[in-house]
Enzyme design. Sequence first.
Site, mmCIF file in Angstrom:
data_model
loop_
_atom_site.group_PDB
_atom_site.id
_atom_site.type_symbol
_atom_site.label_atom_id
_atom_site.label_comp_id
_atom_site.label_asym_id
_atom_site.label_seq_id
_atom_site.Cartn_x
_atom_site.Cartn_y
_atom_site.Cartn_z
ATOM 1 N N ASP A 27 60.481 -15.686 -102.604
ATOM 2 C CA ASP A 27 60.538 -14.500 -101.744
ATOM 3 C C ASP A 27 60.687 -13.214 -102.546
ATOM 4 O OD1 ASP A 27 63.109 -15.119 -102.558
ATOM 5 O OD2 ASP A 27 63.841 -15.611 -100.565
ATOM 6 N N ASN A 73 74.226 -18.893 -93.569
ATOM 7 C CA ASN A 73 73.699 -19.128 -92.208
ATOM 8 C C ASN A 73 72.652 -20.250 -92.181
ATOM 9 O OD1 ASN A 73 71.457 -17.961 -93.343
ATOM 10 N ND2 ASN A 73 71.396 -16.162 -92.015
ATOM 11 N N HIS A 104 69.899 -20.423 -94.037
ATOM 12 C CA HIS A 104 68.507 -20.068 -94.376
ATOM 13 C C HIS A 104 68.083 -20.694 -95.698
ATOM 14 C CE1 HIS A 104 69.588 -15.974 -96.538
ATOM 15 N NE2 HIS A 104 69.693 -16.985 -97.358
ATOM 16 N N GLU A 112 65.205 -17.195 -91.952
ATOM 17 C CA GLU A 112 66.485 -17.052 -91.279
ATOM 18 C C GLU A 112 66.560 -18.036 -90.101
ATOM 19 O OE1 GLU A 112 68.579 -15.473 -92.826
ATOM 20 O OE2 GLU A 112 68.107 -13.384 -93.258
HETATM 21 P P1 PGA Z 1 73.116 -16.985 -103.290
HETATM 22 O O1 PGA Z 1 71.972 -16.867 -102.213
HETATM 23 O O2 PGA Z 1 72.640 -17.970 -104.305
HETATM 24 O O3 PGA Z 1 73.245 -15.601 -103.862
HETATM 25 O O4 PGA Z 1 74.336 -17.453 -102.571
HETATM 26 C C1 PGA Z 1 71.368 -18.022 -101.712
HETATM 27 C C2 PGA Z 1 70.507 -17.695 -100.519
HETATM 28 O O5 PGA Z 1 70.830 -16.764 -99.770
HETATM 29 O O6 PGA Z 1 69.497 -18.387 -100.336
#
Ligand code: PGA
Length: 259
Positions: free
Chosen positions: A67, A136, A138, A143
């Site tokens: 992404d 959450n 995702h 999302e």
């Molecule tokens: P993080 O993000 O590794 O910074 O916790 C993971 C994500 O949001 O997919």
Amino acid sequence: MFIVIKETYDEMSKEAAKILAHRIHTKPDIVLGLATGSTPLSMYKELIRMHRDEGLDFSKASTFNLDEYVGLQPSHVQSYHYFMWENLFKHINISPENVYVPMGMSDDIVKFCAWYENKIINKGGIDIQLLGIGANGHIAFNEPGSSLGSRTRIKTLTEETIEANSRFFDRTEDVPVHAITMGVGTIMEARELLLVANGTAKADAIVKTVEGPVTASCPASVLQLHPRSRIILDKDAGAKLKGIYRHIPYEYTSSHFED
Ligand code: PGA
């Protein structure tokens, strides 16, 4: 789906790096799917160390990132382009022409997304896709509520994700509200999935992913349907799991992942 629970973040990172390195040794022209975020940082450090000390060779590998924020130049310090070059690519012998990160500044996002999907296919598909997970549930910027069959497209970030990612920006208002992300369907086409998670903030999302129903409300739960998915956790991220996941030595499962 294999669940591996390690004591610490460091052990989680080394286990994930070991698997990626093994795949690269086995198939030097591998197509890697990569992720940004805090979680894979130590894993990338370990891959860099393996490149430096053990000759881990990326010269024939290609990479596709999950992404990118819409509206940030690749040179922006919070862009995922910048993150990848700073934290991995500039330290290893990857060929820049084999690196693909979605273009957040694209004039025609719909066309770009179709091009990205085609490029993955033209390269032979992703051999192993690394994933983080949001609190959450995702995966990438898919999302909760994202279609489980979705393809690479533009998505609106949830307030929760904007808040979580604001720690990297001066002000919450500076966090882009849109991103280009591989779809859940795109991710599921990778031949193998490797999700890493650490810390108590991820524990609820991990329970839903591993022991809950497969649902778009927790996009990561779709990993239950993938024939070769592995989730590597530290103790904190795995703390709320009810099942017993005794460690199965890597050697016993690798053939399952390679046949
Ligand atoms: P993080 O993000 O590794 O910074 O916790 C993971 C994500 O949001 O997919």
